[in-house]
Design a protein around this motif. Structure first.
Motif, PDB file in Angstrom:
ATOM      1  N   VAL A  45      43.526  25.761  40.989  1.00  0.00           N
ATOM      2  CA  VAL A  45      43.453  27.175  41.353  1.00  0.00           C
ATOM      3  C   VAL A  45      44.794  27.544  42.012  1.00  0.00           C
ATOM      4  O   VAL A  45      45.201  26.915  42.996  1.00  0.00           O
ATOM      5  CB  VAL A  45      42.293  27.445  42.316  1.00  0.00           C
ATOM      6  N   ARG A  46      45.459  28.534  41.468  1.00  0.00           N
ATOM      7  CA  ARG A  46      46.779  28.915  41.982  1.00  0.00           C
ATOM      8  C   ARG A  46      46.757  30.361  42.468  1.00  0.00           C
ATOM      9  O   ARG A  46      46.117  31.219  41.867  1.00  0.00           O
ATOM     10  CB  ARG A  46      47.853  28.757  40.906  1.00  0.00           C
ATOM     11  N   GLY A  47      47.488  30.639  43.537  1.00  0.00           N
ATOM     12  CA  GLY A  47      47.576  31.996  44.066  1.00  0.00           C
ATOM     13  C   GLY A  47      46.345  32.375  44.837  1.00  0.00           C
ATOM     14  O   GLY A  47      45.461  31.571  45.141  1.00  0.00           O
ATOM     15  N   ASP A  48      46.253  33.669  45.141  1.00  0.00           N
ATOM     16  CA  ASP A  48      45.147  34.187  45.941  1.00  0.00           C
ATOM     17  C   ASP A  48      43.932  34.567  45.110  1.00  0.00           C
ATOM     18  O   ASP A  48      42.899  34.939  45.642  1.00  0.00           O
ATOM     19  CB  ASP A  48      45.600  35.412  46.739  1.00  0.00           C
ATOM     20  N   TRP A  55      49.316  37.014  36.409  1.00  0.00           N
ATOM     21  CA  TRP A  55      49.681  36.031  35.392  1.00  0.00           C
ATOM     22  C   TRP A  55      51.194  35.883  35.285  1.00  0.00           C
ATOM     23  O   TRP A  55      51.714  34.768  35.136  1.00  0.00           O
ATOM     24  CB  TRP A  55      49.097  36.421  34.038  1.00  0.00           C
ATOM     25  N   LEU A  56      51.904  36.994  35.352  1.00  0.00           N
ATOM     26  CA  LEU A  56      53.364  36.939  35.264  1.00  0.00           C
ATOM     27  C   LEU A  56      53.963  36.173  36.436  1.00  0.00           C
ATOM     28  O   LEU A  56      54.933  35.428  36.285  1.00  0.00           O
ATOM     29  CB  LEU A  56      53.947  38.351  35.210  1.00  0.00           C
ATOM     30  N   SER A  57      53.374  36.332  37.602  1.00  0.00           N
ATOM     31  CA  SER A  57      53.921  35.693  38.795  1.00  0.00           C
ATOM     32  C   SER A  57      53.696  34.181  38.797  1.00  0.00           C
ATOM     33  O   SER A  57      54.334  33.459  39.563  1.00  0.00           O
ATOM     34  CB  SER A  57      53.288  36.298  40.057  1.00  0.00           C
ATOM     35  N   ARG A  58      52.821  33.679  37.955  1.00  0.00           N
ATOM     36  CA  ARG A  58      52.495  32.257  37.931  1.00  0.00           C
ATOM     37  C   ARG A  58      53.446  31.434  37.062  1.00  0.00           C
ATOM     38  O   ARG A  58      53.314  30.223  36.971  1.00  0.00           O
ATOM     39  CB  ARG A  58      51.066  32.062  37.399  1.00  0.00           C
ATOM     40  N   GLY A  59      54.392  32.066  36.405  1.00  0.00           N
ATOM     41  CA  GLY A  59      55.256  31.366  35.469  1.00  0.00           C
ATOM     42  C   GLY A  59      56.132  30.307  36.117  1.00  0.00           C
ATOM     43  O   GLY A  59      56.605  30.473  37.238  1.00  0.00           O
ATOM     44  N   VAL A  60      56.339  29.202  35.388  1.00  0.00           N
ATOM     45  CA  VAL A  60      57.244  28.146  35.833  1.00  0.00           C
ATOM     46  C   VAL A  60      58.285  27.908  34.741  1.00  0.00           C
ATOM     47  O   VAL A  60      57.966  27.925  33.560  1.00  0.00           O
ATOM     48  CB  VAL A  60      56.485  26.837  36.156  1.00  0.00           C
ATOM     49  N   PRO A  88      50.468  32.390  29.295  1.00  0.00           N
ATOM     50  CA  PRO A  88      50.616  30.961  29.612  1.00  0.00           C
ATOM     51  C   PRO A  88      51.617  30.720  30.729  1.00  0.00           C
ATOM     52  O   PRO A  88      52.511  31.541  30.981  1.00  0.00           O
ATOM     53  CB  PRO A  88      51.093  30.357  28.287  1.00  0.00           C
ATOM     54  N   ARG A  89      51.488  29.571  31.371  1.00  0.00           N
ATOM     55  CA  ARG A  89      52.256  29.276  32.579  1.00  0.00           C
ATOM     56  C   ARG A  89      53.737  28.992  32.297  1.00  0.00           C
ATOM     57  O   ARG A  89      54.602  29.343  33.105  1.00  0.00           O
ATOM     58  CB  ARG A  89      51.606  28.075  33.262  1.00  0.00           C
TER      59      ARG A  89
END
Length: 490
Positions: free
Chosen positions: A482-485, A319-324, A13-14
């Protein structure tokens, strides 16, 4: 042909809940938690549960086909199933649009259920058959101001098991079944009772777990020195390194446990770490997976040259890089149903689900399947017998048209705080799918300023709402930016 891992996926999860924020809110009562007030833990959104996270991880492992994936079975491992008497794996199968002849199995009651499910899939897989999807996830409740509240996190993982294009083959197995009760949760209860940490570490983890690992290595004809990646998920700090030393595994082979980034995610954590290792492992690498729970279980793997060819849609690293960051402790409590917020009169709507309607339209609701007219090419959602557009009307010409994996964008949208919503303001809007299809969908994992007209969106399977009067969770699809590449949809 020997069965092995043919694919993998993950989901985290984000939100990343600050442990310092948890401590700050509870320091007046539990000052002893200060030593744990470091880093963060993953926090599932209010509309997520073990099932939706498992669906997300499963989709991460499957190629985009715009159709029903071909799978022999779905095995879902969890200790926090949403339903005690409804086939949770069946919900996952419906969300993935699987053929109704697909087997669906729930496996639980132990922390090592993920690895047990994987082993069952390996023994059931046969040459020439479609792969078996093994997915594992937990979403656990904890008491406020507890060590578990600090340590636990939320995530899911998926492994595909088959005989074609194997990327990691099993070399050996080890199982030790002991009724060692480090924690338990009686039927009808929602929160684990945990025993004393030092006793668990000294009598359980350090004595029982190595026996299963040693048995798996012996079965594989290998020693600890042959291991390139050692996976042992434990919230006891330094335990993986200690067990590694005891069985002769080099210190550099011990896999990062991610406890500082996302916490202990339960049944799925060992498979999540395995998915992460497979992302970076080289051909010929030896991997030792070990899990503890009412005994212990271990599997030794060796990667093949095919490891270079498989890629998940996103993968654990993405997924890990998308965390806020999240610093609101009351959000954690509210999302877990442990803080009763004022809903107002607009939140008093009875949310009874018509199970007859759900069944009759199950493909549309659970799988986000529209109808495409084979004569005009127009896409209709929901599908119906009658197709109509400016070119004319036609009867019984619609064919199934899968929307979940198609690119989409926002046509129009709104954000408002008038109606009750657990994550205000509530965002929703008209979503246009590439190739046709327009649906009014709720948005999720968004904050003010995240979306505008034209924003690329993708569909995600989430909790629509919960009928608290009758205890029923209703699922549907939502839209998220849509987030990231790696948009993951085509």
């Amino acid at each position: 042909m020997t069965a092995g891992i043919v694919g993998y996926g993950a989901y985290v999860p984000r939100l990343r809940m600050s442990r310092q924020a948890i401590y700050d809110a509870n320091a007046w009562f539990a000052p002893g938690l200060k030593s744990k007030a470091k880093d963060s833990r993953s926090l599932a959104n209010w509309d997520e549960d073990a099932t939706t996270m498992a669906v997300a991880a499963a989709r991460d492992s499957l190629p985009v086909t715009h159709g029903a994936p071909s799978l022999k079975a779905v095995i879902f491992a969890s200790t926090t199933f949403t339903f005690a008497d409804r086939l949770n794996a069946g919900v996952i199968a419906a969300a993935l649009n699987l053929d109704e002849k697909t087997d669906a199995i729930d496996i639980g009651s132990s922390r090592r259920a993920g690895l047990s499910a994987l082993r069952q899939a390996l023994s059931s897989s046969r040459g020439g058959e479609a792969p078996i999807l093994v997915t594992a996830a937990d979403l656990r409740r904890t008491r406020a101001a507890s060590a578990s509240e600090m340590e636990f996190g939320d995530a899911a993982a998926t492994l595909l098991v088959g005989t074609q294009d194997v990327i990691a083959e099993p070399l050996g197995f080890g199982t030790v079944t002991v009724d060692f009760v480090d924690h338990f949760r009686q039927s009808g209860e929602e929160i684990d009772y945990v025993w004393e940490e030092r006793w668990i570490r000294d009598e359980g983890l350090s004595k029982i777990a190595p026996r299963a690992a040693a048995a798996a290595l012996a079965d594989a004809g290998l020693s600890g020195a042959d291991v390139d990646h050692f996976i042992f998920a434990s919230s006891s700090k330094g335990m993986a390194a200690q067990v590694a030393r005891g069985i002769g595994v080099p210190a550099e082979a011990v896999t990062e446990d991610l406890m500082g980034q996302i916490g202990d995610t339960g049944v799925g954590h060992g498979l999540l770490l395995l998915a992460g290792v497979l992302e970076v492992a080289k051909p010929g690498a030896v991997i030792l997976s070990l899990e503890f729970g009412n005994g212990a279980e271990a599997i030794v793997w060796r990667t093949t040259d095919r490891i270079k060819t498989f890629k998940p849609r996103r993968g654990l690293a993405d997924w890990l890089s998308r965390g806020v960051p999240e610093t609101s402790y009351t959000r954690l409590l509210a999302y877990r149903g442990q803080l009763e917020l004022e809903k107002g009169m607009r939140g008093e709507l009875d949310k009874k689900t018509a199970l007859t309607t759900l069944y009759r339209h199950r493909t549309t609701i659970m799988g986000l399947v529209a109808g495409r007219c084979r004569e005009t090419g127009s896409v209709h959602f929901p599908p119906s017998r009658l197709s109509y557009d400016p070119r004319g009307a036609a009867l019984d010409t619609q064919e199934p048209y899968f929307l979940a994996d198609r690119r989409a964008h926002i046509l129009s949208w709104s954000a408002e705080a008038l109606s009750y919503h657990l994550s205000p303001p509530q965002h929703y809007g008209q979503i246009d799918f590439e190739g046709g299809g327009r649906i009014l969908l709720e948005f999720t994992d968004v904050s003010p300023g995240d979306v505008e007209t034209g924003t690329p969106m993708e569909a995600v399977f989430r909790v629509k709402d919960r009928d608290l009067n009758r205890g029923f969770t209703r699922y549907f699809w939502k839209a998220t930016p849509v987030r990231g590449d790696h948009g993951g949809t085509h």
